[in-house]
Design a protein around this motif. Structure first.
Motif: not given
Length: 910
Positions: A817-845
């Motif tokens: 759901n999170l990745v599909e949502n990020a792809v849907k709202y991203s512009p053509q040629g944009g980048t979606v990143r999935v990773g873990r931050g320094e605070d330990g949280s998982v993020f989808v940007s």
């Protein structure tokens, strides 16, 4: 020494029977002193000469340790030589000066069969004779140094008009020969003598210089050349008189003397009858910081200063009067330094018996004297502190402790006032609780603030540093000095006491006149204020303890919990009234010793009581446990008991204490509660069964509804597409558009039905947490998202090595759901990143359109969408499902975003 003494091997001879009678007669016939010692330096034999030399004979020596009799020989050549003799089994010989008797002895010591045989010879007179011979030799050197041997006279041009016979005898020149100075003076010294002559003629004063003169045997020898002006009755220089003294041997002797005395650690000098230095060793140079040439010819007063000269002048004049003189005292030198000097002045005599000068041998004993005085001061301080502590420990009231301490410290330091004050909590205000003074008005009870004394006194106090003022008027600013003088203070020691970073007390000792306080006095004030404060706290603690004991007894008397104190036999020594009432006994029963644990124990509970008793003996306390006590009338009382030993000062248990809680009402309440809980359990089980049945029916109904909805929706989509394909050419543009909207609406409705079914399952499905490869799940989500948006040109980057503990099925759904949502709202040629931050949280940007802050909470609610379907498709269920999955894991999800700057969705799992 009596024959009985000699025959007693314990006191007059060694254990091997030495000496034999013949040896004893030989030793007793000697004029030298003799003694024998064993390896522990216990004296086992003395000869008759030493016995007669001792005021009380041999008895005080025999059997005693050499070091107990003469402790000041410890650490000297005596101890070193004796130890070497024993260690190497070799004879030793040395000379030793015993300062107490001012005698010199020559010592020969021989080890023999575990003993040391020591012969002493008094060589004091020889030493003095040697010193006198040395003095005469030094005098001869001085006389040679000043006696003119070659004499000459000249006019004002310095050209000799007369030379005495000694000149001709010395140089070998003929009286008929012309005077030729370059021919008889060493070439390197000629400029020096010429400069002296020119300077003398310019100044019109006498001068002297040294140079080498050739003797008739061809040797160049050092001479002291002196020239003096010859004046007429008007004082005009009309000529010159000169002398030349051969000082070659004297210079060599002085160099040798200087080399010898420079190695001596003491001060050595020679002063002439005018108290001018004529010789000194290197120690003088080091001490006064002047070269030897500057010291020689200087009056002693100019070198040591007026104060020191005033103290030693009498000793020096006595020595110049022909008497050997010695002193040991403190001197304050011209540089202000105070040193303890031990000096011996030995007069040096001319052949005619007149005093030529004084040899001074001086030792700087400052460190030793200070150590001795410091030791004496410390001993006095320790005695004072011991007496003070012994008396104050007897006192129970703080005011009495302060008053006694202030008086004793003031008298001990011979001060004019001693005061003690305590600070308020603010660390600024303090009250002089008590003070002592034989003459000054009392400050007791007055309140002071540190700020009123100014920075001179306040800053050290704030910093917890001792203020030592020897003369307040000279050391403090005028206004602050005036405030102290108004209180009668000219010198003071003020010692603040800091505890846990806060000023708590201050002790101040005052003098009405300027006074130089010693380090030991300053240290003593610090020790006393610490002890005084400690004793005051002790007295207050003891008073508080007595008050606490009284309050505790009152609390125990009024407590609802029973309290028992028993002795080692289990007899009650205390039982508070509530427990007495519960058990049916009286205070009289307790006072008469009729109450004990054995009397109130229930027989069937003895085993559990004994287990608690074993635990009590092993660890000093026992875990609280339930039992029953027997009342006076035979009834039973359920109780909760906890106990502990009360140790004495040695740590052994001498009595026990127990706390007894009556559980009668609690047991009744528990029985009632158990009945209520049983009824509630029945109701919960019945209601749970009803809810399960209702949920099952609802799920079945949802599936039927979804199935029934899907069929007509599929028919609508299929029929619309058939019409569009078969009759597309016949349809108007408006009809074709309506058909496409109809297909899109039906498709969206079908997707909404599927999302609703997923959402309903999320809350009911069982979770199975396990270690999952979070990176692998994110890669699957990337594949799913790209499949949903095949035309997208968005790049999806996934961080390697991510792991988590979660339900893999549910976490996969959330990531899709999170990745599909990020792809849907991203512009053509944009980048979606999935990773873990320094605070330990998982993020989808993403780099999409972003979200305004006021919608951060709204987007996680079901059916909440921020855009129309023709802009971005969707049902509004996806982020709601994400939130449901994360919260079921005990975590939380949130968004960070700004319009136009993309969005970052973050979550943490519980």
């Amino acid at each position: 020494m009596s024959e009985s003494t000699l025959e007693n091997p314990k006191v007059g001879a060694t254990s091997e029977g030495w000496p034999s009678p013949e040896t004893r007669r030989v030793l007793d016939g000697m004029s030298e002193y003799f003694l024998a010692m064993d390896r522990s330096y216990r004296i086992v034999f003395v000869n008759r000469a030493l016995e007669e030399a001792m005021p009380k004979g041999a008895e005080p020596l025999l059997g005693k340790s050499h070091w107990d009799l003469w402790p000041d020989m410890r650490g000297t050549i005596v101890e070193e030589s004796y130890e070497r003799a024993f260690a190497l089994d070799l004879a030793v010989n040395f000379e030793y000066h015993y300062p107490k008797s001012d005698i010199w002895v020559s010592v020969n010591a021989y080890p023999h069969e575990g003993h040391l045989h020591v012969f002493f010879t008094n060589v004091t007179e020889q030493k003095r004779a040697e010193a006198e011979r040395g003095g005469r030799e030094a005098l001869m050197r001085t006389l040679v140094d000043s006696m003119p041997q070659i004499a000459w006279a000249s006019g004002t041009d310095m050209v000799p008009t007369y030379l005495n016979e000694r000149w001709y005898d010395y140089t070998g020149f003929s009286p008929d020969a012309a005077f030729d100075l370059p021919a008889c003076v060493y070439s390197e010294d000629l400029p020096t003598l010429n400069r002296m002559s020119l300077k003398a003629m310019t100044l019109g004063e006498g001068l002297q210089a040294e140079g080498r003169l050739r003797r008739k045997d061809g040797q160049y020898r050092w001479h002291l050349v002196r020239i003096e002006p010859r004046r007429n009755e008007r004082g005009e220089v009309v000529g010159w008189l000169g002398t030349s003294t051969d000082i070659h041997d004297l210079k060599a002797a002085e160099e040798m003397l200087a080399a010898t005395t420079d190695a001596v650690p003491n001060f050595i000098a020679f002063l002439d009858s005018g108290m001018l230095y004529r010789f000194c060793n290197r120690k003088f140079e080091e001490w006064f910081g002047l070269p030897r040439e500057r010291i020689v010819g200087t009056h002693i007063r100019d070198l040591v200063g007026e104060a020191a000269f005033a103290r030693l002048r009498g000793y020096l004049e006595r020595a110049l009067g022909g008497l050997r003189t010695e002193y040991a005292q403190w001197l304050v030198f011209g540089n202000g330094e105070r040193r303890f000097m031990h000096a011996t002045y030995v007069p040096s005599l001319h052949p005619d018996g007149t005093v030529a000068g004084v040899y001074a041998m001086i030792a700087d004993e400052t460190e030793a004297r200070e150590a001795q005085e410091s030791l004496q001061a410390r001993e006095a301080t320790l005695r004072f502190l011991a007496d003070l502590g012994e008396e104050t420990r007897k006192m129970s009231h703080g005011d009495a402790i302060i008053a006694y301490t202030a008086r004793m410290l003031g008298q001990h330091l011979r001060a004019d006032r001693c005061a003690y004050g305590e600070f308020e909590e603010d660390g600024e205000t303090f009250v002089k609780i008590q003070d002592w003074s034989p003459s000054l008005p009392s400050l007791a009870g007055r309140e002071f603030s540190l700020s009123q004394f100014g920075a001179y006194l306040a800053e050290p106090m704030y910093g917890g540093r001792t203020l030592v003022a020897n003369d307040i008027e000279a050391e403090a600013p005028p206004e602050e000095a005036a405030a102290q003088v108004a209180l009668g203070v000219r010198a003071m020691i003020t010692n603040p006491l800091v505890k846990e970073g806060r000023l708590v007390a201050v002790m101040s000792v005052h003098s009405t006149t300027p006074r130089v306080w010693t380090p030991d006095e300053v240290s003593l004030v610090g020790l006393v204020v610490e002890r005084c404060w400690t004793e005051i706290q002790r007295s207050r603690a003891e008073r508080g303890l007595r008050q606490s004991e009284s309050r505790l007894r009152q609390l125990l008397e009024a407590a609802t919990v029973g309290v028992i104190v028993n002795d080692r036999q289990g007899r009650f020594t205390y039982c508070n009234p509530p427990l007495l009432t519960t058990l049916g006994y009286t205070k009289e029963d307790l006072a008469e010793g009729r109450l004990a644990w054995s009397l109130i124990q229930a027989p069937e509970r003895i085993a559990s009581d004994n287990r608690a008793l074993d635990q009590l003996r092993a660890s000093g306390s026992c875990e609280p446990y339930e039992t029953e006590l027997v009342t006076r009338d035979g009834g039973r009382v359920p109780v909760y008991v906890g106990a502990a030993f009360i140790p004495d000062e040695s740590g052994g248990g001498v009595s026990g204490a127990a706390f007894v809680t009556d559980l009668t009402e609690l047991k009744a309440a528990q029985r009632e509660l158990e009945a209520i809980n049983q009824e509630l359990d029945e109701r919960v089980r019945s209601r749970t069964a009803e809810l399960l049945a209702a949920n099952q029916a609802l799920e079945t109904y949802s599936h039927h509804v979804a199935h029934d909805l899907r069929a007509p929706l599929r028919a609508i989509v299929s029929t619309s597409r058939i019409i569009e394909e078969d009759f597309g050419d016949m349809l108007t543009d408006e009809v074709a558009a309506q058909l496409r909207r109809q297909v899109q609406a039906a498709t969206r409705l079908g997707q909404l039905v599927d999302d609703l079914l997923k959402s309903s399952r999320l809350s009911r499905e069982e979770m199975e947490k396990a270690e999952v490869d979070l990176t692998a799940l994110a890669l699957e989500a990337r594949q799913e998202a790209l499949a949903m948006h095949p035309s997208s040109q968005v790049t999806i980057e996934v961080q390697e090595g991510m792991r988590a503990k979660a339900d893999p099925r549910l976490l996969r759904l959330a990531l899709i759901n999170l990745v599909e949502n990020a792809v849907k709202y991203s512009p053509q040629g944009g980048t979606v990143r999935v990773g873990r931050g320094e605070d330990g949280s998982v993020f989808v940007s993403d780099q999409g359109i972003g979200i305004a802050e006021q919608y951060f909470g709204k987007i996680f609610e079901p059916f909440q969408r921020l855009h129309r379907d023709d802009e971005f498709s969707g049902t509004g269920i996806g982020l709601s499902n994400v939130k449901q999955v994360i919260e079921r894991h005990g975590g939380r999800v949130w968004v960070e975003s700004e319009p136009g700057k993309g969005s970052t969705f973050r979550f943490v799992l519980g």
